[in-house]
Design a protein around this motif. Structure first.
Motif, PDB file in Angstrom:
ATOM      1  N   ALA A  16       0.601  15.466 -18.059  1.00  0.00           N
ATOM      2  CA  ALA A  16       0.722  16.838 -17.561  1.00  0.00           C
ATOM      3  C   ALA A  16       2.014  17.491 -18.009  1.00  0.00           C
ATOM      4  N   GLU A  17       3.066  16.676 -18.206  1.00  0.00           N
ATOM      5  CA  GLU A  17       4.358  17.227 -18.574  1.00  0.00           C
ATOM      6  C   GLU A  17       5.229  16.138 -19.191  1.00  0.00           C
ATOM      7  N   GLY A  67      -1.539  16.711 -22.392  1.00  0.00           N
ATOM      8  CA  GLY A  67      -2.996  16.692 -22.462  1.00  0.00           C
ATOM      9  C   GLY A  67      -3.551  15.385 -22.997  1.00  0.00           C
ATOM     10  N   ASP A  68      -2.695  14.549 -23.621  1.00  0.00           N
ATOM     11  CA  ASP A  68      -3.145  13.242 -24.104  1.00  0.00           C
ATOM     12  C   ASP A  68      -3.581  12.385 -22.922  1.00  0.00           C
ATOM     13  N   PRO A  69      -4.575  11.499 -23.116  1.00  0.00           N
ATOM     14  CA  PRO A  69      -5.012  10.611 -22.031  1.00  0.00           C
ATOM     15  C   PRO A  69      -3.861   9.701 -21.569  1.00  0.00           C
ATOM     16  N   GLU A  70      -3.770   9.514 -20.258  1.00  0.00           N
ATOM     17  CA  GLU A  70      -2.693   8.723 -19.673  1.00  0.00           C
ATOM     18  C   GLU A  70      -2.659   7.305 -20.228  1.00  0.00           C
ATOM     19  N   ALA A  90       0.162   3.152 -23.230  1.00  0.00           N
ATOM     20  CA  ALA A  90       0.046   2.025 -24.156  1.00  0.00           C
ATOM     21  C   ALA A  90       1.179   2.020 -25.178  1.00  0.00           C
ATOM     22  N   LYS A  91       1.789   3.155 -25.421  1.00  0.00           N
ATOM     23  CA  LYS A  91       2.878   3.274 -26.396  1.00  0.00           C
ATOM     24  C   LYS A  91       4.249   2.987 -25.785  1.00  0.00           C
ATOM     25  N   MET A  92       4.306   2.813 -24.467  1.00  0.00           N
ATOM     26  CA  MET A  92       5.585   2.723 -23.767  1.00  0.00           C
ATOM     27  C   MET A  92       5.775   1.390 -23.064  1.00  0.00           C
ATOM     28  N   TYR A 115      13.933  10.536 -20.917  1.00  0.00           N
ATOM     29  CA  TYR A 115      12.597  11.080 -21.146  1.00  0.00           C
ATOM     30  C   TYR A 115      11.790  10.879 -19.868  1.00  0.00           C
ATOM     31  N   ARG A 116      11.172  11.953 -19.401  1.00  0.00           N
ATOM     32  CA  ARG A 116      10.301  11.835 -18.220  1.00  0.00           C
ATOM     33  C   ARG A 116       8.899  12.270 -18.600  1.00  0.00           C
ATOM     34  N   PHE A 117       7.933  11.439 -18.226  1.00  0.00           N
ATOM     35  CA  PHE A 117       6.530  11.723 -18.471  1.00  0.00           C
ATOM     36  C   PHE A 117       5.820  11.800 -17.125  1.00  0.00           C
ATOM     37  N   CYS A 118       5.114  12.889 -16.876  1.00  0.00           N
ATOM     38  CA  CYS A 118       4.378  13.046 -15.621  1.00  0.00           C
ATOM     39  C   CYS A 118       2.892  13.134 -15.926  1.00  0.00           C
TER      40      CYS A 118
END
Length: 121
Positions: free
Chosen positions: A113-114, A52-55, A60-62, A103-106
């Motif tokens: 979202a996930e 739910g955090d803004p994309e 910006a952290k990655m 780690y996967r971020f979607c």
């Protein structure tokens, strides 16, 4: 005289081939280091972001995540959510028993979202 000239030519060829081999090795190591810098993510960063955090705040952290090992990180993971755009990273922590943590971020509609953590052999 001809024998000496042939020896010098042979030594020159060996020298050029040796330098080319060293240059290829340095280039290869540079590519691996570059890929690692673009795909390694600290476990604390993974834990700090929430679905739910803004994309843009999450990204910006990655690091960019764009490297030649991206396809390898994709394989073996769970199915991607429909309509999402995903990024894959290797954990900067030591692997567990020879396996690497991925780690996967979607992202979908501008939000995280996930997020999934899985092991890759």
């Amino acid at each position: 005289m001809a024998q000496r000239k042939g020896c010098l030519i042979g030594c020159g060829v060996v020298l050029v081939l040796g330098l080319a081999g060293v240059a290829a090795l340095v280039f290869g190591v540079g590519k691996v280091v570059d890929a690692a810098g673009k795909t390694l993510l600290e476990p604390g960063v993974y834990q700090s972001v929430k679905v739910g955090d803004p994309e843009d705040a999450v990204r910006a952290k990655m690091p960019s995540g764009e490297s030649f090992i991206k396809d390898a990180l994709k394989s073996g993971g769970p199915a991607e959510p429909a309509g999402s755009v995903c990024s894959w990273y290797l954990s900067a922590a030591d692997g567990k028993g020879g396996d690497e943590t991925v780690y996967r971020f979607c992202f979908k509609d501008g939000k995280l979202a996930e997020k999934v953590e899985y092991l890759m052999k």
